[in-house]
Scaffold this active site. Structure first.
Site, PDB file in Angstrom:
ATOM      1  N   LYS A 296      -0.186  -1.068  -4.836  1.00 26.57           N
ATOM      2  CA  LYS A 296      -1.219  -0.031  -4.967  1.00 26.57           C
ATOM      3  C   LYS A 296      -0.519   1.328  -5.017  1.00 26.57           C
ATOM      4  O   LYS A 296      -0.036   1.821  -4.011  1.00 26.57           O
ATOM      5  CB  LYS A 296      -2.162  -0.117  -3.764  1.00 26.57           C
TER       6      LYS A 296
ATOM      7  N   TYR B 228       0.848  -1.193   0.000  1.00 27.42           N
ATOM      8  CA  TYR B 228       0.000   0.000   0.000  1.00 27.42           C
ATOM      9  C   TYR B 228       0.884   1.244   0.000  1.00 27.42           C
ATOM     10  O   TYR B 228       1.400   1.661   1.036  1.00 27.42           O
ATOM     11  CB  TYR B 228      -0.888  -0.037   1.239  1.00 27.42           C
TER      12      TYR B 228
END
Length: 297
Positions: free
Chosen positions: A159, A131
């Site tokens: 991501k 992330y």
């Protein structure tokens, strides 16, 4: 599971606790819309404001309501010790993947972050998504660090926080990262205003905020882009410019989405953990008008 639309729902809550019924209904709506995966307890899900027990309960609710739709949950926390405990809880609940941001209070170094992912990936049995969200973690990944982390066991997706607006620059950005990571690791775009550009540039998945509340709207963009219809994906995204402008106006997507959820009756008010608050006054009226005008669904 790291392709298509990964929808990130709000975790409705007040100071008494999580509104379990509202959260379950949001997840059921995503299942009915046939999203590709569900990202519970992301930044939109306010994971950082919940205790371990609350996070475990929300994870359980998500998995139960999602049925055959794979669920990914965030295990971000300040200490590696706590990240490992959250990973254990999530895996026991039956999640199909974990989402790990490098959360910190003290500024982290690149080696601190690599060590975090090295430790966690060695102690999990489900895939992990890295992330990269400097807006909340205040840590800036380099592509080289992504390349090192992506070669760790169990890492299956990254991501990234948006792409450049110009299509050729977006493609170059995705290509630079792709050259440094293994073939099996997908690249996912976040920052909803950049989603169509990112998907058209080669990202395989959209980690979507609006997908968590208006999945049909997000799916239309995703399906167009991934089927090769770049012009239609760009057109659909362009039509949502009033919504993207509201995200900018109110300092991000969370307050806008929470306000929209309240306006649509998906949640009660308040729906955010204090001191966060949904938008009131004229701003709330702007959001209501945009929802109606854009026919979000």
């Amino acid at each position: 599971m790291f392709t298509g639309l990964s929808a990130f729902p709000l975790t409705p809550m007040n100071e008494q606790g999580v509104d379990e019924g509202a959260f379950t209904r949001l997840v059921e709506q995503l299942v009915a819309a046939k999203v590709d995966s569900i990202g519970a307890l992301g930044s939109t899900g306010s994971y950082a404001y919940l205790s371990r027990i609350e996070r475990s309960r929300v994870t359980q609710l998500a998995v139960e309501a999602a049925g055959n739709v794979p669920v990914m949950v965030s295990i971000g926390s300040l200490r590696t010790r706590d990240v490992l405990l959250l990973a254990e809880d999530a895996q026991k609940a039956g999640v199909k993947a974990l989402l790990l941001p490098p959360v910190s209070y003290q500024k982290l170094s690149a080696e601190d972050v690599f060590s975090l992912y090295e430790t966690v990936t060695a102690n999990i049995s489900v895939p992990l998504c890295v992330y990269d969200n400097p807006g909340t973690t205040h840590f800036e990944f380099t592509d080289e660090l992504h390349g090192r982390i992506a070669r760790l066991p169990n890492v299956h997706s990254i991501k990234i926080p948006g792409v450049p607006e110009a299509p050729d620059q977006a493609r170059a950005r995705v290509d630079r990262l792709r050259a440094l990571i293994p073939e099996h690791v997908t690249i996912g775009v976040s920052g909803d205003a950049f989603a169509a550009t990112g998907l058209n540039a080669g990202c395989e998945v959209w980690y979507s905020v609006i997908g968590g509340l208006f999945p049909k709207t997000a799916l239309a963009i995703t399906r167009a882009a991934l089927s090769g219809n770049a012009e239609e994906a760009a057109r659909l995204s362009e039509s949502l410019k009033p919504l993207w402008a509201l995200f900018t106006q109110f300092g991000g997507s969370l307050r806008v989405v929470a306000t929209a959820a309240e306006l649509r009756g998906f949640t009660h008010s308040p729906s955010l953990p204090l001191p966060l608050r949904a938008i009131s006054g004229s701003g709330r009226q702007q959001i209501a008008a945009a929802i109606d005008e854009l026919e979000l669904s």
